[in-house]
Design a protein around this motif. Structure first.
Motif, PDB file in Angstrom:
ATOM      1  N   ILE A 105      -5.728  -4.381 -13.993  1.00  0.00           N
ATOM      2  CA  ILE A 105      -5.899  -5.650 -13.282  1.00  0.00           C
ATOM      3  C   ILE A 105      -6.411  -6.702 -14.265  1.00  0.00           C
ATOM      4  O   ILE A 105      -7.574  -6.659 -14.676  1.00  0.00           O
ATOM      5  CB  ILE A 105      -6.876  -5.508 -12.104  1.00  0.00           C
ATOM      6  CG1 ILE A 105      -6.360  -4.457 -11.119  1.00  0.00           C
ATOM      7  CG2 ILE A 105      -7.057  -6.852 -11.394  1.00  0.00           C
ATOM      8  CD1 ILE A 105      -7.284  -4.212  -9.939  1.00  0.00           C
ATOM      9  N   ARG A 128      -2.311  -6.347   0.660  1.00  0.00           N
ATOM     10  CA  ARG A 128      -2.765  -4.975   0.882  1.00  0.00           C
ATOM     11  C   ARG A 128      -2.138  -4.069  -0.172  1.00  0.00           C
ATOM     12  O   ARG A 128      -0.928  -3.907  -0.207  1.00  0.00           O
ATOM     13  CB  ARG A 128      -2.399  -4.505   2.291  1.00  0.00           C
ATOM     14  CG  ARG A 128      -3.125  -5.301   3.370  1.00  0.00           C
ATOM     15  CD  ARG A 128      -2.725  -4.893   4.763  1.00  0.00           C
ATOM     16  NE  ARG A 128      -3.374  -5.734   5.766  1.00  0.00           N
ATOM     17  CZ  ARG A 128      -3.064  -5.724   7.073  1.00  0.00           C
ATOM     18  NH1 ARG A 128      -2.102  -4.908   7.518  1.00  0.00           N
ATOM     19  NH2 ARG A 128      -3.699  -6.522   7.905  1.00  0.00           N
ATOM     20  N   MET A 129      -3.015  -3.487  -1.013  1.00  0.00           N
ATOM     21  CA  MET A 129      -2.567  -2.588  -2.071  1.00  0.00           C
ATOM     22  C   MET A 129      -3.365  -1.293  -2.042  1.00  0.00           C
ATOM     23  O   MET A 129      -3.588  -0.646  -3.077  1.00  0.00           O
ATOM     24  CB  MET A 129      -2.683  -3.270  -3.437  1.00  0.00           C
ATOM     25  CG  MET A 129      -1.795  -4.496  -3.591  1.00  0.00           C
ATOM     26  SD  MET A 129      -1.764  -5.141  -5.287  1.00  0.00           S
ATOM     27  CE  MET A 129      -0.817  -3.849  -6.101  1.00  0.00           C
ATOM     28  N   ASN A 163     -13.094   4.058  -3.875  1.00  0.00           N
ATOM     29  CA  ASN A 163     -12.751   3.876  -5.275  1.00  0.00           C
ATOM     30  C   ASN A 163     -13.786   4.644  -6.119  1.00  0.00           C
ATOM     31  O   ASN A 163     -14.379   5.614  -5.625  1.00  0.00           O
ATOM     32  CB  ASN A 163     -12.725   2.394  -5.642  1.00  0.00           C
ATOM     33  CG  ASN A 163     -11.384   1.731  -5.321  1.00  0.00           C
ATOM     34  OD1 ASN A 163     -10.441   1.852  -6.085  1.00  0.00           O
ATOM     35  ND2 ASN A 163     -11.317   1.037  -4.183  1.00  0.00           N
ATOM     36  N   ASP A 208      -7.070  -5.989   0.304  1.00  0.00           N
ATOM     37  CA  ASP A 208      -7.341  -4.570   0.514  1.00  0.00           C
ATOM     38  C   ASP A 208      -6.937  -3.792  -0.741  1.00  0.00           C
ATOM     39  O   ASP A 208      -5.750  -3.647  -1.046  1.00  0.00           O
ATOM     40  CB  ASP A 208      -6.563  -4.056   1.727  1.00  0.00           C
ATOM     41  CG  ASP A 208      -6.957  -2.622   2.110  1.00  0.00           C
ATOM     42  OD1 ASP A 208      -7.698  -1.970   1.341  1.00  0.00           O
ATOM     43  OD2 ASP A 208      -6.525  -2.154   3.182  1.00  0.00           O
ATOM     44  N   LEU A 209      -7.958  -3.312  -1.475  1.00  0.00           N
ATOM     45  CA  LEU A 209      -7.749  -2.508  -2.681  1.00  0.00           C
ATOM     46  C   LEU A 209      -8.386  -1.132  -2.520  1.00  0.00           C
ATOM     47  O   LEU A 209      -8.712  -0.462  -3.499  1.00  0.00           O
ATOM     48  CB  LEU A 209      -8.345  -3.216  -3.897  1.00  0.00           C
ATOM     49  CG  LEU A 209      -7.765  -4.588  -4.246  1.00  0.00           C
ATOM     50  CD1 LEU A 209      -8.562  -5.233  -5.377  1.00  0.00           C
ATOM     51  CD2 LEU A 209      -6.302  -4.479  -4.631  1.00  0.00           C
ATOM     52  N   GLU A 235       0.802  -1.210   0.000  1.00  0.00           N
ATOM     53  CA  GLU A 235       0.000   0.000   0.000  1.00  0.00           C
ATOM     54  C   GLU A 235       0.850   1.282   0.000  1.00  0.00           C
ATOM     55  O   GLU A 235       2.024   1.266   0.330  1.00  0.00           O
ATOM     56  CB  GLU A 235      -0.985   0.019   1.181  1.00  0.00           C
ATOM     57  CG  GLU A 235      -0.347   0.012   2.548  1.00  0.00           C
ATOM     58  CD  GLU A 235      -0.374  -1.341   3.209  1.00  0.00           C
ATOM     59  OE1 GLU A 235      -0.707  -1.407   4.406  1.00  0.00           O
ATOM     60  OE2 GLU A 235      -0.039  -2.328   2.541  1.00  0.00           O
ATOM     61  N   LEU A 278     -12.784  -2.283  -0.420  1.00  0.00           N
ATOM     62  CA  LEU A 278     -12.838  -1.561  -1.693  1.00  0.00           C
ATOM     63  C   LEU A 278     -13.311  -0.119  -1.502  1.00  0.00           C
ATOM     64  O   LEU A 278     -13.706   0.543  -2.473  1.00  0.00           O
ATOM     65  CB  LEU A 278     -13.767  -2.278  -2.664  1.00  0.00           C
ATOM     66  CG  LEU A 278     -13.277  -3.624  -3.220  1.00  0.00           C
ATOM     67  CD1 LEU A 278     -14.418  -4.383  -3.879  1.00  0.00           C
ATOM     68  CD2 LEU A 278     -12.132  -3.420  -4.198  1.00  0.00           C
ATOM     69  N   ASN A 318      -8.154   3.421  -4.441  1.00  0.00           N
ATOM     70  CA  ASN A 318      -7.568   3.304  -5.771  1.00  0.00           C
ATOM     71  C   ASN A 318      -8.527   3.952  -6.770  1.00  0.00           C
ATOM     72  O   ASN A 318      -9.311   4.836  -6.400  1.00  0.00           O
ATOM     73  CB  ASN A 318      -7.295   1.830  -6.102  1.00  0.00           C
ATOM     74  CG  ASN A 318      -5.978   1.334  -5.509  1.00  0.00           C
ATOM     75  OD1 ASN A 318      -4.912   1.647  -6.028  1.00  0.00           O
ATOM     76  ND2 ASN A 318      -6.055   0.574  -4.412  1.00  0.00           N
ATOM     77  N   LEU A 329      -4.343   1.924  -8.912  1.00  0.00           N
ATOM     78  CA  LEU A 329      -4.891   0.787  -9.643  1.00  0.00           C
ATOM     79  C   LEU A 329      -6.171   1.163 -10.379  1.00  0.00           C
ATOM     80  O   LEU A 329      -7.062   1.813  -9.826  1.00  0.00           O
ATOM     81  CB  LEU A 329      -5.177  -0.374  -8.693  1.00  0.00           C
ATOM     82  CG  LEU A 329      -3.958  -1.084  -8.074  1.00  0.00           C
ATOM     83  CD1 LEU A 329      -4.408  -2.088  -7.026  1.00  0.00           C
ATOM     84  CD2 LEU A 329      -3.132  -1.767  -9.165  1.00  0.00           C
TER      85      LEU A 329
END
Length: 347
Positions: free
Chosen positions: A256, A245-246, A294, A270-271, A223, A291, A274, A251
């Protein structure tokens, strides 16, 4: 006759002395024990005045929070050395030559600079398992780190680059903390870390996922970088990976590949924070999905369940979708079957 004279001459000194002390053997043992321990202390080196070496734990030396600006003398029998929370600026080549039995070395929260750490400073520490160097002023990873290391913490420094030579031969390393640095490139520096299970390189300046990640990772934290895409099938070979975890990256849906995160074994993904517009497909064994924040515009139930019936459902327990462009009214009625285990859904 000669034999009698010899015996009398041997006993004569005893006749003129006091009665023998029945506890003399004890005094002799105590005296020997005292001098033996004294010799051991002299051989190993005395505990420095500015540190504590408790009798209850004689192989440890506590020098933490003492205002030290330089490395103290270290007795050779010490295995656990605590030097954190000081103002130490350097580790010369000679600083640890006497401490070859060290197992733990705690140097976090000091003022160490890379150029002030000798290239041979850690060479002789063949038994070292934990090295804590976080919260210093390092611009690179120290040279010739012991191959015995299992836990290496370098977070909160100023490291900009990690090369293959920095971590070469570290087959035993299981934990590597590199978060909160300025790393822009890791090349293939991680490929030989066969035992690595936890890798934290969050809050750096990475623009892509590092190449050749170790296959036995359990936890991967990326992250707070500027990663906009992930490689094709980059999770397929990680059979033991449970936590990714990102959050706080760049992103997008385009970055993806299909079914990237639809892998069994994953427990938490964990996105959040983004630029995703769709919910990426995930495995029905995933338990926690984040999420939030986003740009998601639709609640796609197919991202969780390819088939919605009584026997096929997701084991998802936590789902965060708040801070997107959907509302509770967008959740389809069939979700109660697909997400029947979920105890916390935020939209």
């Amino acid at each position: 006759m000669r034999l009698v004279i010899v015996l009398l001459s041997a006993l004569l000194p005893l006749a003129h002395s006091q009665a023998p002390d029945p506890f003399a053997w004890l005094f002799g043992w105590s005296q020997r024990s005292y001098f033996d321990s004294l010799r051991a202390d002299i051989k190993g080196g005395a505990c420095p005045e500015e540190c504590d070496c408790p009798h209850s734990f004689p192989v440890s030396m506590y020098c933490d929070g003492r205002g030290l600006t330089a490395m103290p003398a270290i007795p050779s029998h010490i295995k656990y050395l605590y030097l954190q929370n000081n103002a130490i600026t350097a580790v010369p080549d000679s600083a640890l030559t006497n401490a070859t039995d060290l197992v733990w070395l705690m140097l976090h929260y000091n003022q160490l600079r890379s150029e002030a750490i000798g290239k041979k400073a850690f060479v002789k520490l063949a038994s070292l398992e934990r090295l804590y160097l976080q919260h210093n002023n390092l611009s690179s990873i120290p040279s010739n780190l012991p191959h015995s290391l299992r836990d290496l913490r370098l977070n909160h420094n100023k490291i900009e680059k990690v090369t293959p030579a920095d971590l070469e031969g570290m087959d035993n390393l299981t934990i590597l903390y590199l978060h909160d640095n300025a790393v822009t490139d890791m090349s293939t520096s991680l490929k030989d870390l066969k035992s690595l299970t936890l890798l934290d390189i969050s809050n750096n300046k990475l623009t892509k996922v590092p190449e050749a990640l170790p296959e036995h990772l359990h936890q991967l934290y990326l992250e707070s970088n500027t990663i906009s895409s992930v490689p094709e099938d980059f999770l397929r070979r990680f059979t033991q990976l449970q936590y990714i975890r990102m959050a706080h990256n760049q992103l997008t849906d385009k970055g993806i590949p299909p079914n990237t995160f639809n892998v069994t074994g994953l427990v938490e993904l964990d996105l959040s924070f983004n630029k995703l517009e769709r919910i990426p497909p995930v495995s029905n064994t995933l338990q926690h999905l984040y999420l939030q924040a986003n740009q998601i515009k639709e609640f796609t139930l197919g991202s969780f369940c390819s088939i919605v019936d009584v026997t096929s459902f997701s084991t998802l327990r936590t789902l965060r979708l708040d801070g997107n462009e959907i509302s509770p009214a967008d959740i389809p009625s069939e979700s109660s079957l697909c997400l029947r285990v979920a105890s916390n859904i935020e939209v």
